[in-house]
Design a protein around this motif. Sequence first.
Motif, PDB file in Angstrom:
ATOM      1  N   THR A   1      -7.395  -0.228  -6.665  1.00  0.00           N
ATOM      2  CA  THR A   1      -6.476   0.915  -6.704  1.00  0.00           C
ATOM      3  C   THR A   1      -7.082   2.108  -7.443  1.00  0.00           C
ATOM      4  O   THR A   1      -6.954   3.250  -7.008  1.00  0.00           O
ATOM      5  CB  THR A   1      -5.141   0.502  -7.360  1.00  0.00           C
ATOM      6  OG1 THR A   1      -4.528  -0.489  -6.538  1.00  0.00           O
ATOM      7  CG2 THR A   1      -4.204   1.689  -7.526  1.00  0.00           C
TER       8      THR A   1
ATOM      9  N   LEU B   1       1.186   2.508  -3.620  1.00  0.00           N
ATOM     10  CA  LEU B   1      -0.020   2.883  -4.366  1.00  0.00           C
ATOM     11  C   LEU B   1      -0.266   4.384  -4.215  1.00  0.00           C
ATOM     12  O   LEU B   1       0.288   5.022  -3.317  1.00  0.00           O
ATOM     13  CB  LEU B   1      -1.225   2.102  -3.833  1.00  0.00           C
ATOM     14  CG  LEU B   1      -1.146   0.584  -3.982  1.00  0.00           C
ATOM     15  CD1 LEU B   1      -2.372  -0.058  -3.345  1.00  0.00           C
ATOM     16  CD2 LEU B   1      -1.018   0.180  -5.432  1.00  0.00           C
TER      17      LEU B   1
ATOM     18  N   HIS C   1     -11.468  -0.393   2.050  1.00  0.00           N
ATOM     19  CA  HIS C   1     -11.321   0.506   0.917  1.00  0.00           C
ATOM     20  C   HIS C   1     -12.662   1.215   0.686  1.00  0.00           C
ATOM     21  O   HIS C   1     -13.675   0.544   0.438  1.00  0.00           O
ATOM     22  CB  HIS C   1     -10.961  -0.267  -0.357  1.00  0.00           C
ATOM     23  CG  HIS C   1      -9.838  -1.239  -0.177  1.00  0.00           C
ATOM     24  ND1 HIS C   1      -8.542  -0.958  -0.523  1.00  0.00           N
ATOM     25  CD2 HIS C   1      -9.824  -2.512   0.321  1.00  0.00           C
ATOM     26  CE1 HIS C   1      -7.778  -2.001  -0.265  1.00  0.00           C
ATOM     27  NE2 HIS C   1      -8.535  -2.956   0.250  1.00  0.00           N
TER      28      HIS C   1
ATOM     29  N   TYR D   1       0.822  -1.213   0.000  1.00  0.00           N
ATOM     30  CA  TYR D   1       0.000   0.000   0.000  1.00  0.00           C
ATOM     31  C   TYR D   1       0.854   1.261   0.000  1.00  0.00           C
ATOM     32  O   TYR D   1       0.406   2.317  -0.421  1.00  0.00           O
ATOM     33  CB  TYR D   1      -0.947  -0.001   1.206  1.00  0.00           C
ATOM     34  CG  TYR D   1      -1.946  -1.133   1.147  1.00  0.00           C
ATOM     35  CD1 TYR D   1      -2.968  -1.131   0.205  1.00  0.00           C
ATOM     36  CD2 TYR D   1      -1.862  -2.212   2.012  1.00  0.00           C
ATOM     37  CE1 TYR D   1      -3.879  -2.171   0.128  1.00  0.00           C
ATOM     38  CE2 TYR D   1      -2.770  -3.257   1.943  1.00  0.00           C
ATOM     39  CZ  TYR D   1      -3.768  -3.235   1.002  1.00  0.00           C
ATOM     40  OH  TYR D   1      -4.657  -4.261   0.920  1.00  0.00           O
TER      41      TYR D   1
END
Length: 172
Positions: free
Chosen positions: A157, A12, A134, A9
């Motif tokens: 993403t 990203l 998320h 993460y």
Amino acid sequence: MSVRPPLPYEFLPQVPSFPLSSQDFAEGGTLAEEFIYAGGNLSPQLAWSGLPEGTRSIAVTCYDPDAPTGSGWWHWLALNLPADTAGLPRGAGASDEDLPGADSFHGRNDFPGNKYDGAAPPPGAPHRYVFAVHALDVEKLDVTADTPPAQVGFNLTFHTLGRALLTGEFGV
């Protein structure tokens, strides 16, 4: 002691975080036997709040970045949860029927299975199990229950407005 790889993460696009907690383990704490694959194999309770404005759905994942694969190991993908969901009870990863919302489902994990499958590291140093919530900008991801986990991650993403992480550990 070996050096642990960074969490994926970190690489990203950065998004806002929000509070995420569990009654079953604290950040960096050891996962109890009931959440382990060879134990109870139950998904832990999770609770979150403060989702970013514009959230249209939620996904919950669990990922082991320390698996000896070069690509980690996906343990749980709960997808298309309604935006007003504020948590999941212990055991919600058992089946699609245990998830809130008519369009929610479990994506394929790396065992493979379409449910939560708990920690199952090989002998050695403890592994990290990163539970991520998320907040997404779409009501439904364009994936199916058979979509490979890496492809689900790719879709996550590009639709994530915010993300919260909670990491537990387990080793044998």
